[in-house]
Design a protein around this motif. Sequence first.
Motif, short mmCIF file in Angstrom:
data_model
loop_
_atom_site.label_atom_id
_atom_site.label_comp_id
_atom_site.label_asym_id
_atom_site.label_seq_id
_atom_site.Cartn_x
_atom_site.Cartn_y
_atom_site.Cartn_z
N GLU A 95 0.83 -1.21 0.00
CA GLU A 95 0.00 0.00 0.00
C GLU A 95 0.87 1.25 0.00
N GLY A 96 1.90 1.26 0.84
CA GLY A 96 2.79 2.41 0.89
C GLY A 96 3.46 2.67 -0.45
N ALA A 97 3.92 1.60 -1.11
CA ALA A 97 4.59 1.75 -2.41
C ALA A 97 3.63 2.30 -3.45
N ALA A 98 2.38 1.79 -3.44
CA ALA A 98 1.39 2.25 -4.42
C ALA A 98 1.07 3.74 -4.22
N ILE A 99 0.86 4.15 -2.97
CA ILE A 99 0.54 5.56 -2.68
C ILE A 99 1.73 6.45 -3.01
N PHE A 100 2.94 5.97 -2.74
CA PHE A 100 4.15 6.72 -3.07
C PHE A 100 4.21 7.02 -4.57
N LEU A 101 3.97 6.01 -5.39
CA LEU A 101 4.03 6.20 -6.85
C LEU A 101 2.92 7.13 -7.33
N ILE A 102 1.72 6.93 -6.80
CA ILE A 102 0.58 7.78 -7.21
C ILE A 102 0.81 9.23 -6.80
N ALA A 103 1.31 9.42 -5.57
CA ALA A 103 1.52 10.79 -5.07
C ALA A 103 2.58 11.54 -5.86
N THR A 104 3.63 10.83 -6.28
CA THR A 104 4.69 11.50 -7.05
C THR A 104 4.23 11.84 -8.45
N HIS A 105 3.33 11.03 -9.02
CA HIS A 105 2.89 11.26 -10.40
C HIS A 105 1.65 12.15 -10.50
N ILE A 106 0.65 11.88 -9.66
CA ILE A 106 -0.61 12.65 -9.76
C ILE A 106 -0.51 13.97 -9.01
N PHE A 107 -0.02 13.92 -7.78
CA PHE A 107 0.05 15.15 -6.96
C PHE A 107 1.38 15.88 -7.09
N LYS A 108 2.33 15.26 -7.83
CA LYS A 108 3.64 15.88 -8.09
C LYS A 108 4.40 16.22 -6.80
N ASN A 110 7.39 15.76 -4.00
CA ASN A 110 8.76 15.26 -4.02
C ASN A 110 8.82 13.93 -3.27
N TRP A 111 9.91 13.20 -3.43
CA TRP A 111 9.91 11.82 -2.93
C TRP A 111 9.85 11.73 -1.40
N GLN A 112 10.43 12.74 -0.69
CA GLN A 112 10.33 12.69 0.78
C GLN A 112 8.88 12.92 1.24
N SER A 113 8.21 13.89 0.64
CA SER A 113 6.81 14.18 0.99
C SER A 113 5.91 13.00 0.63
N ALA A 114 6.15 12.42 -0.55
CA ALA A 114 5.35 11.26 -0.98
C ALA A 114 5.56 10.08 -0.05
N GLY A 115 6.80 9.88 0.44
CA GLY A 115 7.07 8.79 1.36
C GLY A 115 6.37 8.98 2.69
#
Length: 393
Positions: A95-108, A110-115
């Motif tokens: 779940e964490g990995a999926a949300i990380f990828l979606i957050a970086t692509h859809i909400f743009k 950065n990787w620390q915030s997405a994590g």
Amino acid sequence: MLLSIALILIVGLILGFIFERLNLPSLLGMLLAGIILGPSGYGLLSQELMGISQEIRELALIIILLRAGLGISKETLKKIGKTAFKLSFIPGLLEGAAIFLIATHIFKLNWQSAGMLAFIIAAVSPAVIVPSMLQLIEKKLGKDKEVPTLVLAGASIDDVFAITIFSIFLGLFKSGEVQIFSILTEIPIKIIGGVLLGLIIGYLLEKFFRRYNKLNLSYQTIILMVVAIFTTILGDYLGVASLLGLMTIGYWLLEKNKEVATNLSLALNKLWIPAKIFLFVLIGATVKVQVALHAGWLGILLIFLGLIARSIGVLISTTNSYLNFKERVFCVIAYIPKATVQAAIGAVPLANGVPNGELILALAVMSIILTAPLGAIGIDYFAPKLLSQPQSN
């Protein structure tokens, strides 16, 4: 503050009763009571009480986690061990990995915030899951394969993984350095440390109860609660999983002194009645409905795609296990609710100046609003249909 306490008990009890009469989980009524009484509703709760709401919620969690530990035997752990271990980290990581990828692509982000966002949302809620599973254990649903205990054990460690990985991403944001060693060692240290702390304190407590066996149940319960609070404080200070420590204390007492453990469990059952009302009403009071609305439809999409990834993780974790397909589906449903962790740490990125901190808080709040009712209703409705019924004598 006295008026606020009275309102919590009265409104929480009434709405909980109404929801029960509608064949819905009472905790949903209590959550609604919190939203109505809290800042998102009429703002009737005093600032003094809201200021200590986190501590009150922790006290209620201590009660329910001790109850959970007092119901887990060595035989049960042997039966569920391997599957519970897989359930404790595979669903949350997916779940964490999926949300990380979606957050970086859809909400743009950065990787620390997405994590940080990913592992705030990825944590399941012990506040919802533990009492729900204990209720099923009391009804003896799924007793033959200990399915409720399996979910209970896996979910408690799931939180450790999520919170630890969140704290690592927060640390990376502050320092800007990637520390692989800390990522690889911090989680097992927290889990093993929590269990060891619980075993040590459980051992000392059991010896104390044997030596002073004339103490009545009221004194024993007070001593247990004081020791449990001390364990939580010490666990947080040492940086270990205090939630696991609390359950381990209960487990040790049950193994070494079944009579005392049974009596304490009955006493905690009574304490849980008012504690439950405070826990869920105060969680509801922390929910900022207006903030959640800012996440919009994309926020709803992100949360549900995350749940799909989590569900795949649960099915992977239970593949080739002793569970049949219906029981595996129940585990998927039981792993839906989110509330406690999201309410506790959802605002931490914003407070630390993380970019898009407001969005992270909005998505955390939205995850509570969407998944706590969905999971609670799902558990309540599907448990009798998917789990084995108690055998009649």
